[in-house]
Design an enzyme around this catalytic site. Structure first.
Site, short mmCIF file in Angstrom:
data_model
loop_
_atom_site.label_atom_id
_atom_site.label_comp_id
_atom_site.label_asym_id
_atom_site.label_seq_id
_atom_site.Cartn_x
_atom_site.Cartn_y
_atom_site.Cartn_z
N TYR A 53 -12.45 -1.85 -3.98
CA TYR A 53 -12.97 -1.96 -2.62
C TYR A 53 -14.49 -1.81 -2.55
CZ TYR A 53 -8.21 -1.93 -0.84
OH TYR A 53 -6.91 -2.27 -0.57
N ARG A 101 -1.63 -14.47 4.26
CA ARG A 101 -2.34 -13.82 5.37
C ARG A 101 -1.54 -13.95 6.67
NH1 ARG A 101 -6.52 -11.28 3.91
NH2 ARG A 101 -7.49 -11.17 5.98
N PHE A 158 -15.85 3.61 6.73
CA PHE A 158 -14.44 3.88 6.41
C PHE A 158 -14.14 3.91 4.92
CE2 PHE A 158 -14.76 -0.76 7.10
CZ PHE A 158 -14.21 -1.24 5.91
N THR A 191 -4.71 -7.36 10.90
CA THR A 191 -5.01 -6.06 10.29
C THR A 191 -4.54 -4.92 11.18
OG1 THR A 191 -6.92 -7.02 9.19
CG2 THR A 191 -6.86 -4.63 9.35
N ASN A 193 -2.12 0.09 7.10
CA ASN A 193 -1.55 -1.19 7.51
C ASN A 193 -0.65 -1.85 6.47
OD1 ASN A 193 -3.46 -2.21 5.74
ND2 ASN A 193 -4.84 -2.91 7.33
N HIS A 214 -2.16 -5.52 1.61
CA HIS A 214 -3.48 -6.12 1.41
C HIS A 214 -3.26 -7.54 0.91
CE1 HIS A 214 -7.54 -6.79 -0.26
NE2 HIS A 214 -6.89 -7.35 -1.26
N GLU A 273 -9.63 -10.53 -7.62
CA GLU A 273 -8.63 -9.48 -7.43
C GLU A 273 -7.45 -9.58 -8.40
OE1 GLU A 273 -9.40 -8.44 -2.74
OE2 GLU A 273 -7.73 -9.76 -3.22
N LYS A 331 0.81 -1.22 0.00
CA LYS A 331 0.00 0.00 0.00
C LYS A 331 0.85 1.28 0.00
CE LYS A 331 -3.97 -2.18 2.28
NZ LYS A 331 -4.87 -2.10 3.45
#
Length: 137
Positions: free
Chosen positions: A49, A85, A57, A91, A112, A115, A126, A9
């Site tokens: 998203y 993950r 959010f 998260t 964070n 993703h 995705e 990110k």
């Protein structure tokens, strides 16, 4: 073999953590089958998203994801989704295990740093959002 999708990110890219994160990915046995540095448009971020569109959010997430470049990745290995993950960590970096990407590099629950797809069905949507089948190695 299984494939999953990942994003480094804007917060992590801006702070120069891309190389360290890529090293952790490869060190964990992932094969990078697709990688590109890009900057998401507002429309791309909203589309990617869209599942969160009704959440409070959403606007902040879209603003964050469009504030600077990201690195999008298609990763491959046995159990890629679960292993990615686990490598990302929780998260909220305050709850992430030591040695995870988020524990090392994330600022907070909103910023964070990475993703990852949460299921095979998500990865199947995705990955082609950013990569054509022909562009994957």
């Amino acid at each position: 073999m299984q494939r999953t999708f990942a994003i480094i990110k804007p917060d992590a890219v801006a702070k120069g953590f891309t190389g360290q994160i890529l090293a952790m990915i490869e060190g964990a046995g992932f094969k990078i089958v697709g990688m590109r540095k890009t900057r998401l448009s507002k429309a791309q971020a909203e589309g990617f998203y869209a599942v969160h569109k009704e959440r409070p959010f959403f606007g902040g997430l879209v603003a964050f994801m469009t504030e600077g470049p990201v690195v999008v990745l298609a990763l491959e290995k046995e159990n890629a989704i679960a292993d990615w993950r686990a490598l990302m960590g929780a998260t909220n970096p305050a709850n992430a295990a030591e040695g995870t990407i988020r524990k090392k590099f994330a600022e907070n629950v909103e910023r964070n740093c990475v993703h990852g797809s949460d299921a095979p069905e998500t990865a199947a949507v995705e990955i082609p959002f950013f990569f054509s089948a022909a562009s994957l190695l």
